[in-house]
Motif scaffolding. Structure first.
Motif, PDB file in Angstrom:
ATOM      1  N   LEU A 246       0.842  -1.208   0.000  1.00 32.56           N
ATOM      2  CA  LEU A 246       0.000   0.000   0.000  1.00 32.56           C
ATOM      3  C   LEU A 246       0.874   1.253   0.000  1.00 32.56           C
ATOM      4  CD1 LEU A 246      -3.001   0.690   2.380  1.00 32.56           C
ATOM      5  CD2 LEU A 246      -1.117   2.276   2.264  1.00 32.56           C
TER       6      LEU A 246
ATOM      7  N   ARG B 242       1.002   4.143  -2.771  1.00 33.62           N
ATOM      8  CA  ARG B 242       0.581   5.502  -2.411  1.00 33.62           C
ATOM      9  C   ARG B 242       1.681   6.517  -2.713  1.00 33.62           C
ATOM     10  NH1 ARG B 242       1.503   9.445   0.320  1.00 33.62           N
ATOM     11  NH2 ARG B 242       3.355   8.397   1.162  1.00 33.62           N
TER      12      ARG B 242
ATOM     13  N   THR C 156      -4.824   7.625   3.759  1.00 32.12           N
ATOM     14  CA  THR C 156      -4.224   6.312   3.870  1.00 32.12           C
ATOM     15  C   THR C 156      -4.532   5.628   5.201  1.00 32.12           C
ATOM     16  OG1 THR C 156      -2.390   7.157   2.525  1.00 32.12           O
ATOM     17  CG2 THR C 156      -2.039   5.046   3.626  1.00 32.12           C
TER      18      THR C 156
ATOM     19  N   PHE D 106      -6.469   4.847   0.364  1.00 37.03           N
ATOM     20  CA  PHE D 106      -5.652   3.646   0.223  1.00 37.03           C
ATOM     21  C   PHE D 106      -5.838   2.782   1.477  1.00 37.03           C
ATOM     22  CE2 PHE D 106      -3.982   6.350  -2.962  1.00 37.03           C
ATOM     23  CZ  PHE D 106      -3.255   5.582  -3.859  1.00 37.03           C
TER      24      PHE D 106
END
Length: 792
Positions: A631, A635, A649, A675
């Motif tokens: 992730l 990102r 996030t 995210f």
């Protein structure tokens, strides 16, 4: 049925209800296990003379109640009835309310025995057996039969008023539920089929595994038929069990729509265009159970009268609080707290008491399924006819695995040895030697090159280690029985770990494995991991009259039947989606590999896909990845390439306020990409309807990591069910994918996009696991097919 025979009560229940007094006292006092208690009772009986009568069944009608129970033992030659209790440590430390309860039980049994055998007087003895030493402490009193009869009559008069109230409540409840109406003008598409299946399960006493899509109202569609079935099929209680807090809120909201809530008299039928139409309030007692740490008003204080004002005099104030609570009827977390405050009692333990007297309990699945589950214990003890509703049931496999797994941490033992009292030095040293031997025999290096802990699945339980652990647990328990002031957090933690591990070790079989992970010098973790919860859960399902397990992702049914231990006659129901394929655009990016070795190369096409979709249709999106590391890589790459597009996030260890703040970014007018991790807090149980969420990107197949543990799991599942790869990897992975995609379409007016990014989505066996109503590239479009109901 005559009035005299109308109400029945066991001696233990009668005394628990009427004879407890004084403080709540939950200081740490190591009690004997159930097995030690049984063995202790048998040992006392073995020591008695030839004519000693063991487990004497007694019954009598007193003040309109039929009172029954089993006295532990009776010596007819001495006219002495014994009540046997096992304990550990110094008897003088026993709480006063416990001693009062024990004498009340002995006096009740004595009254019944005198009446049954025509005795004018009798000796009653409380026999306390210290299980470690085998020492008996005997307390005796001589009583006239008339005195005992008067005492039992006074208890029965107090309980009979409650019993009559309960019987009247049951009659009112059942009469109201006979006429229960669905709270809306019409069912949603698919909701009626689900409700019919749930009702049939209650009517036939079966288990239903119901897969029904998000958005049809599964909570209301299962609660309504279960409540309607209560009077018609003799259900005593309904338990609505959830995986997370939002599930409890949905259940309470649905019950409010049905008329059980505090504002039901003025509630409007929601969504029917009938504002102001009132719903008559149901005479239904609803209780929400919450965890102790969330209910506690004095965090950090011990649960006894000397430390907590809500524990002081708890049992003296409990009768009034209990009466006020059942009169109130609706006992969600806030209402229960208000009643507890009004009467100066602990809200958590008030809730534990009210679980005995409420018609419908909303709580976590652990209250029924774990090893010491409150609701299951009450149902078995009281022989309740229970209807279970299990929400988001696809999570039960993993939750149950956790319930029946345990770990031992070598570092905790090392810390404790430095501060442990001298009396425990030998058993702890013996345990430390066994720890060292297990690590040495396993041949584990401190850590691999990746920095991950070295790991090995052991061929069998290390029996010598388990024996040393049992010895250490016994020594700690004996020590704390004599020195409760020495119950340090470290000592208690090791004891709790040891007891949990040894209990599971006694039941060790092919449903579990034992593994060892070494995190560094002096830090190894020995795990006893459950793989197949079926062996532990099957008796829990058998104890319920009926069960409905429901979720949007329960296919294939055989997976859940096998791993949860569902009964052979379990029925499978698949409710067709009410959504049309045109509502959801599903795109496959099978040119992208998200495997670990390909992740660096995957970042550029993933970033391009996210940005391209966002520019075509600006709005709120969720992007899911297989790990926090992946992730963060994605990102960072996206933020560098497209800094003008807002992002937010998920991070590790987010608390409730942080999770709420993450979701608050998804406003109807908002734009950006959140995210998140697949399988995490935002991948299921999150409702973002309409423009709050218009699309999701899923950059993973959701498969568990290919490691030694999952390969061992695969081998075990293959040997037992012949479906190792499916059950260990593919099914749980794709359940996560479908759950995450299910965040997009939440209602009949929603439109959205899901992009699945992984080359394995091109495989036939993978596509076959995706929802029927999705229009995948290269397949015919259209809505889902008809509802299916079969045996799994």
């Amino acid at each position: 049925m005559s009035e005299v025979r109308r109400h029945r009560v066991a001696v233990r229940t009668l005394c628990d209800f009427t004879a407890r007094q004084g403080d709540l006292d939950h200081r740490f006092t190591p009690a004997p296990s159930a097995e030690e208690g049984i063995a202790g009772h048998a040992e006392v009986a073995r020591r008695r003379g030839e004519g000693y009568e063991r487990e004497v069944a007694l019954s009598g009608v007193v003040e309109g109640l039929t009172v029954s129970g089993r006295a532990d033992g009776y010596d007819p030659a001495a006219h002495c009835l014994e009540e046997v209790k096992t304990h550990r440590g110094d008897l003088s430390r026993m709480a006063d309310n416990q001693r009062a309860l024990h004498w009340a039980q002995a006096r009740a049994y004595g009254a019944l025995l005198c009446a049954e055998r025509g005795l004018a007087e009798i000796t009653l003895a409380l026999v306390y057996l210290e299980v470690a030493s085998g020492r008996e402490t005997r307390l005796e009193q001589r009583f006239d039969a008339a005195e005992l009869a008067a005492f039992l009559a006074s208890l029965c008069r107090r309980y009979r008023a409650w019993a009559e109230q309960e019987a009247e409540h049951r009659e009112r409840r059942d009469a109201a539920l006979q006429g229960l109406a669905f709270p809306h003008v019409a069912f949603r598409p698919g909701q009626r089929e689900l409700a019919e299946g749930a009702y049939k399960a209650a009517a036939t006493g079966r288990c239903l595994l119901a897969q029904a899509p998000t958005g049809i109202g599964k909570t209301l569609g299962t609660l309504f038929p279960q409540l309607a079935a209560m009077p018609r099929h003799g259900l005593d209680r309904v338990m609505f069990l959830t995986m997370k807090t939002p599930g409890r809120a949905l259940a309470l909201d649905a019950l409010g729509q049905l008329g059980a809530g505090p504002g039901a008299e003025t509630a409007a039928r929601q969504g029917d265009g009938l504002p102001g139409e009132s719903i008559e309030r149901l005479p239904l007692r609803v209780l929400e159970l919450t965890a102790r740490e969330k209910a506690c008003e004095y965090p950090g204080r011990a649960c006894h009268g000397e430390a907590c004002p809500l524990a002081a005099g708890f049992y003296d104030r409990l009768p009034a609080a209990r009466q006020a609570a059942v009169a109130r009827g609706w006992l969600d977390r806030q209402a229960l707290r208000e009643v507890a405050r009004e009467h100066g009692v602990c809200p958590y333990y008030l809730g534990q008491e009210l679980a005995r007297w409420c018609d419908l309990v909303v709580g976590d699945v652990n209250h029924w399924f774990d090893a010491n589950a409150l609701l299951h214990g009450l149902a078995v003890a009281n022989r309740w006819r229970v209807g279970l509703l299990v929400d988001e049931a696809h999570n039960l496999v993993e939750r149950a695995r956790g319930m029946y797994s345990a770990e031992l941490d070598q570092r905790r033992l090392a810390r404790l040895r430095r501060s442990a009292p001298p009396a425990l030095s030998r058993p702890l040293a013996r345990l430390a030697r066994q720890w060292h031997g297990v690590v040495k025999e396993a041949g584990l290096a401190e850590a691999g090159e990746t920095g991950r802990p070295a790991y090995r699945v052991l061929d069998a339980l290390p029996s010598a280690m388990v024996g040393a652990l049992q010895g250490a647990a016994s020594s700690i328990t004996d020590y704390l029985g004599e020195h409760p002031e020495g119950a340090s957090p470290e000592l208690q933690e090791l004891l709790f770990e040891a007891l949990a591990f040894t209990r599971l070790a006694e039941a060790f079989g092919d449903h579990s494995l034992c593994d060892l992970a070494r995190h560094g010098r002096g830090r190894a973790v020995l795990g006893l991991r459950n793989l197949v919860p079926a062996d532990f859960l099957a008796p829990r399902f058998a104890a319920a009259h009926a069960a409905v397990l429901f979720s949007a992702t329960l296919a294939p049914p055989g997976y859940h039947r096998d791993l949860l231990g569902l009964p052979a006659e379990t029925v499978w129901q698949s409710v067709a989606s009410p959504f049309a394929a045109g509502q959801l655009e599903v795109r496959l990016r099978t040119d992208i590999s998200t495997r670990l070795r390909d992740r660096e190369a995957s970042l550029s096409p993933i970033v391009a896909e996210l940005a391209g979709q966002y520019r075509r249709r600006p709005g709120n999106y969720l992007a899911f990845f297989s790990s926090f590391a992946y992730l963060e890589q994605a990102r960072a790459a996206f933020a560098e390439a497209h800094p003008a597009i807002p992002t937010w996030t998920q991070v590790r260890g987010m608390g409730e306020p942080e999770r709420d703040a993450f979701l608050a970014r998804f406003t109807p007018q908002g734009q950006g990409i959140g995210f998140a991790v697949l399988g995490g807090a935002f991948a299921e149980g999150v409702d973002l309807p309409g423009q709050r969420l218009i699309g999701a990107f899923i950059a993973t197949l959701g498969l568990p990591p290919f490691d030694d543990f999952n390969e061992a799991l695969k081998a075990r599942l293959q040997a037992r069910f012949g479906r190792g790869d499916d059950y260990a990897y593919r099914v749980p992975g794709l359940i996560k994918v479908v759950q995450a995609a299910g965040r997009v379409i939440r209602g009949p007016g929603d439109r959205g996009t899901v992009v699945l990014m992984d080359d394995r989505f091109a495989r036939r066996e993978v596509r076959a696991r995706l929802p029927e109503w999705w229009q995948l590239p290269g397949t015919p479009g259209g809505a889902g097919g008809p509802t299916h109901t079969t045996r799994p």
